[in-house]
Scaffold this motif. Structure first.
Motif, PDB file in Angstrom:
ATOM      1  N   PRO A 166      -2.254  17.866 -10.787  1.00  0.00           N
ATOM      2  CA  PRO A 166      -3.597  18.315 -10.401  1.00  0.00           C
ATOM      3  C   PRO A 166      -4.658  18.105 -11.467  1.00  0.00           C
ATOM      4  CG  PRO A 166      -1.956  19.892  -9.657  1.00  0.00           C
ATOM      5  CD  PRO A 166      -1.231  18.898 -10.515  1.00  0.00           C
ATOM      6  N   ALA A 167      -4.314  18.280 -12.733  1.00  0.00           N
ATOM      7  CA  ALA A 167      -5.301  18.081 -13.799  1.00  0.00           C
ATOM      8  C   ALA A 167      -5.706  16.612 -13.906  1.00  0.00           C
ATOM      9  CB  ALA A 167      -4.736  18.580 -15.124  1.00  0.00           C
ATOM     10  N   MET A 168      -4.748  15.707 -13.770  1.00  0.00           N
ATOM     11  CA  MET A 168      -5.059  14.285 -13.814  1.00  0.00           C
ATOM     12  C   MET A 168      -5.904  13.887 -12.612  1.00  0.00           C
ATOM     13  SD  MET A 168      -1.554  12.469 -15.207  1.00  0.00           S
ATOM     14  CE  MET A 168      -2.302  10.827 -15.130  1.00  0.00           C
ATOM     15  N   LEU A 169      -5.571  14.437 -11.441  1.00  0.00           N
ATOM     16  CA  LEU A 169      -6.352  14.144 -10.242  1.00  0.00           C
ATOM     17  C   LEU A 169      -7.789  14.623 -10.407  1.00  0.00           C
ATOM     18  CD1 LEU A 169      -6.471  13.175  -7.255  1.00  0.00           C
ATOM     19  CD2 LEU A 169      -5.799  15.511  -6.609  1.00  0.00           C
ATOM     20  N   ALA A 170      -7.965  15.832 -10.916  1.00  0.00           N
ATOM     21  CA  ALA A 170      -9.311  16.397 -11.075  1.00  0.00           C
ATOM     22  C   ALA A 170     -10.148  15.600 -12.059  1.00  0.00           C
ATOM     23  CB  ALA A 170      -9.207  17.851 -11.521  1.00  0.00           C
ATOM     24  N   ALA A 171      -9.525  15.080 -13.104  1.00  0.00           N
ATOM     25  CA  ALA A 171     -10.256  14.349 -14.142  1.00  0.00           C
ATOM     26  C   ALA A 171     -10.356  12.859 -13.864  1.00  0.00           C
ATOM     27  CB  ALA A 171      -9.582  14.571 -15.493  1.00  0.00           C
ATOM     28  N   GLY A 172      -9.711  12.399 -12.796  1.00  0.00           N
ATOM     29  CA  GLY A 172      -9.609  10.966 -12.551  1.00  0.00           C
ATOM     30  C   GLY A 172     -10.832  10.349 -11.919  1.00  0.00           C
ATOM     31  N   ARG A 173     -10.707   9.064 -11.593  1.00  0.00           N
ATOM     32  CA  ARG A 173     -11.836   8.246 -11.135  1.00  0.00           C
ATOM     33  C   ARG A 173     -12.069   8.309  -9.634  1.00  0.00           C
ATOM     34  NH1 ARG A 173      -9.857   3.646  -8.785  1.00  0.00           N
ATOM     35  NH2 ARG A 173      -7.649   3.181  -9.157  1.00  0.00           N
ATOM     36  N   TYR A 174     -11.197   8.973  -8.887  1.00  0.00           N
ATOM     37  CA  TYR A 174     -11.343   8.999  -7.436  1.00  0.00           C
ATOM     38  C   TYR A 174     -12.606   9.758  -7.023  1.00  0.00           C
ATOM     39  CZ  TYR A 174      -6.522   7.373  -6.662  1.00  0.00           C
ATOM     40  OH  TYR A 174      -5.361   6.640  -6.619  1.00  0.00           O
ATOM     41  N   PRO A 175     -13.250   9.363  -5.923  1.00  0.00           N
ATOM     42  CA  PRO A 175     -14.387  10.136  -5.415  1.00  0.00           C
ATOM     43  C   PRO A 175     -13.948  11.534  -5.009  1.00  0.00           C
ATOM     44  CG  PRO A 175     -13.731   8.446  -3.835  1.00  0.00           C
ATOM     45  CD  PRO A 175     -12.971   8.175  -5.094  1.00  0.00           C
ATOM     46  N   ALA A 176     -14.916  12.449  -4.997  1.00  0.00           N
ATOM     47  CA  ALA A 176     -14.601  13.856  -4.727  1.00  0.00           C
ATOM     48  C   ALA A 176     -13.916  14.041  -3.382  1.00  0.00           C
ATOM     49  CB  ALA A 176     -15.868  14.688  -4.799  1.00  0.00           C
ATOM     50  N   SER A 177     -14.355  13.282  -2.377  1.00  0.00           N
ATOM     51  CA  SER A 177     -13.764  13.440  -1.043  1.00  0.00           C
ATOM     52  C   SER A 177     -12.291  13.063  -1.036  1.00  0.00           C
ATOM     53  CB  SER A 177     -14.526  12.580  -0.025  1.00  0.00           C
ATOM     54  OG  SER A 177     -14.488  11.209  -0.404  1.00  0.00           O
ATOM     55  N   LEU A 178     -11.924  12.008  -1.765  1.00  0.00           N
ATOM     56  CA  LEU A 178     -10.528  11.587  -1.824  1.00  0.00           C
ATOM     57  C   LEU A 178      -9.706  12.587  -2.631  1.00  0.00           C
ATOM     58  CD1 LEU A 178      -8.350   9.572  -1.114  1.00  0.00           C
ATOM     59  CD2 LEU A 178      -9.075   8.156  -3.062  1.00  0.00           C
ATOM     60  N   LYS A 179     -10.290  13.124  -3.690  1.00  0.00           N
ATOM     61  CA  LYS A 179      -9.589  14.153  -4.461  1.00  0.00           C
ATOM     62  C   LYS A 179      -9.283  15.370  -3.586  1.00  0.00           C
ATOM     63  CE  LYS A 179     -11.540  13.003  -9.011  1.00  0.00           C
ATOM     64  NZ  LYS A 179     -12.361  13.499 -10.142  1.00  0.00           N
ATOM     65  N   ARG A 180     -10.255  15.759  -2.765  1.00  0.00           N
ATOM     66  CA  ARG A 180     -10.030  16.905  -1.883  1.00  0.00           C
ATOM     67  C   ARG A 180      -8.925  16.609  -0.880  1.00  0.00           C
ATOM     68  NH1 ARG A 180     -15.754  17.249  -2.143  1.00  0.00           N
ATOM     69  NH2 ARG A 180     -15.938  16.078  -0.172  1.00  0.00           N
ATOM     70  N   ARG A 181      -8.914  15.387  -0.355  1.00  0.00           N
ATOM     71  CA  ARG A 181      -7.879  15.023   0.618  1.00  0.00           C
ATOM     72  C   ARG A 181      -6.495  15.049  -0.012  1.00  0.00           C
ATOM     73  NH1 ARG A 181      -4.915  10.247   1.361  1.00  0.00           N
ATOM     74  NH2 ARG A 181      -3.650  10.572   3.204  1.00  0.00           N
ATOM     75  N   ILE A 182      -6.336  14.407  -1.156  1.00  0.00           N
ATOM     76  CA  ILE A 182      -5.031  14.328  -1.801  1.00  0.00           C
ATOM     77  C   ILE A 182      -4.540  15.704  -2.229  1.00  0.00           C
ATOM     78  CG2 ILE A 182      -3.816  13.478  -3.855  1.00  0.00           C
ATOM     79  CD1 ILE A 182      -5.644  10.988  -3.688  1.00  0.00           C
ATOM     80  N   GLY A 183      -5.436  16.495  -2.813  1.00  0.00           N
ATOM     81  CA  GLY A 183      -5.047  17.790  -3.339  1.00  0.00           C
ATOM     82  C   GLY A 183      -5.053  18.912  -2.320  1.00  0.00           C
ATOM     83  N   GLY A 184      -5.476  18.630  -1.088  1.00  0.00           N
ATOM     84  CA  GLY A 184      -5.554  19.663  -0.062  1.00  0.00           C
ATOM     85  C   GLY A 184      -4.212  19.965   0.567  1.00  0.00           C
ATOM     86  N   GLY A 185      -4.216  20.933   1.452  1.00  0.00           N
ATOM     87  CA  GLY A 185      -2.973  21.395   2.066  1.00  0.00           C
ATOM     88  C   GLY A 185      -2.332  20.420   3.024  1.00  0.00           C
TER      89      GLY A 185
END
Length: 256
Positions: A166-185
């Motif tokens: 999760p920390a790498m995902l949050a700090a990474g280059r992906y757009p916010a919408s993709l981060k929400r999708r990957i990290g969501g339930g």
């Protein structure tokens, strides 16, 4: 005895081969036909050696060229009605629709599809058995459900998603919408969820645990190994990880 190997695991394509008796199943076909042929040849197989294809869901890294492969080699595709409807190319040579938690026999193999929380039309993962041993594939899930814990309990082999840190995902280059999708339930399992699942299952028969579907951008193999080792109570060097390029080599549920 169950023999199994991965041809590649990750967001660029997924495919798993499972052999039970004289039955040889391809679970997912997230590559072009030509690339799948190349990867099968690497493990001394060809598409004509396959009995059938099982598809978990319609995302491209899983369904890939299942349609052309089915037509070219006259293969039956087993998948849920929702996945079939959502597929861009559902012109399979033969298709058999499956239902979650409704086991079926495919020649020598007993196959049980089961549901996972993922953002696709009607996703299933699979437990496969020869009657004595059980292999469970568990990827592409946003969180751990009680049903997933039940399905993984007592397995001889567990292929478990460790998609991201999760920390790498949050700090990474992906757009916010993709981060929400990957990290969501309904996205993908983070490393710590894999730890949680392992701590909550019956491990008494477990001989193989392999980390699957690692993100190349949002995870590190050492972190995934540590998460699995934490859940298993072993050292990270005892844990295996499937890679995007090589998958993993043949494993078997036969006693050592």
């Amino acid at each position: 005895m169950i023999r199994f190997c991965s041809l590649g695991s990750g967001s660029a394509g997924n495919a798993l081969v499972v052999e039970i008796g004289a039955t040889r199943l391809l679970v997912d076909c997230g590559f072009s036909v030509q690339e799948l042929e190349r990867r099968l040849a690497r493990v001394d197989l060809a598409p004509r050696d396959l009995t059938a294809v099982l598809i978990t869901h319609e995302h491209a890294d899983h369904i890939g060229a299942a349609g052309p492969l089915s037509r070219r080699y006259d293969l039956t595709v087993f998948t849920s009605p929702g996945t079939r409807l959502a597929a861009r190319d559902d012109g399979f040579a033969h298709v058999q629709e499956i239902q979650a938690d409704a086991p079926l026999d495919i020649d020598d193999a007993w196959v049980c599809p089961f549901t996972v929380p993922h953002d696709s039309r009607e996703p299933t993962q699979f437990a496969l058995s020869d009657g004595d041993h059980r292999l469970v594939l568990m990827t592409d899930a946003g969180h751990i459900s009680p049903h997933m814990v039940a399905m993984a309990s007592g397995a001889d082999a567990l292929l478990l998603e460790c998609n991201h840190d999760p920390a790498m995902l949050a700090a990474g280059r992906y757009p916010a919408s993709l981060k929400r999708r990957i990290g969501g339930g309904y996205g993908h399992l983070p490393n710590h969820a894999a730890t949680e699942l392992l701590r909550n299952i019956d491990q008494s028969r477990l001989r193989h645990v392999i980390g699957m579907h690692l993100s190349t951008d949002n995870n590190d193999e050492a972190l995934a190994r540590a998460a699995l080792a934490d859940g298993l109570g072993c050292t990270p060097s005892d844990v295996d990880i499937a890679t995007q390029d090589q998958g993993f080599c043949w494993r078997t549920t036969a006693p050592a």
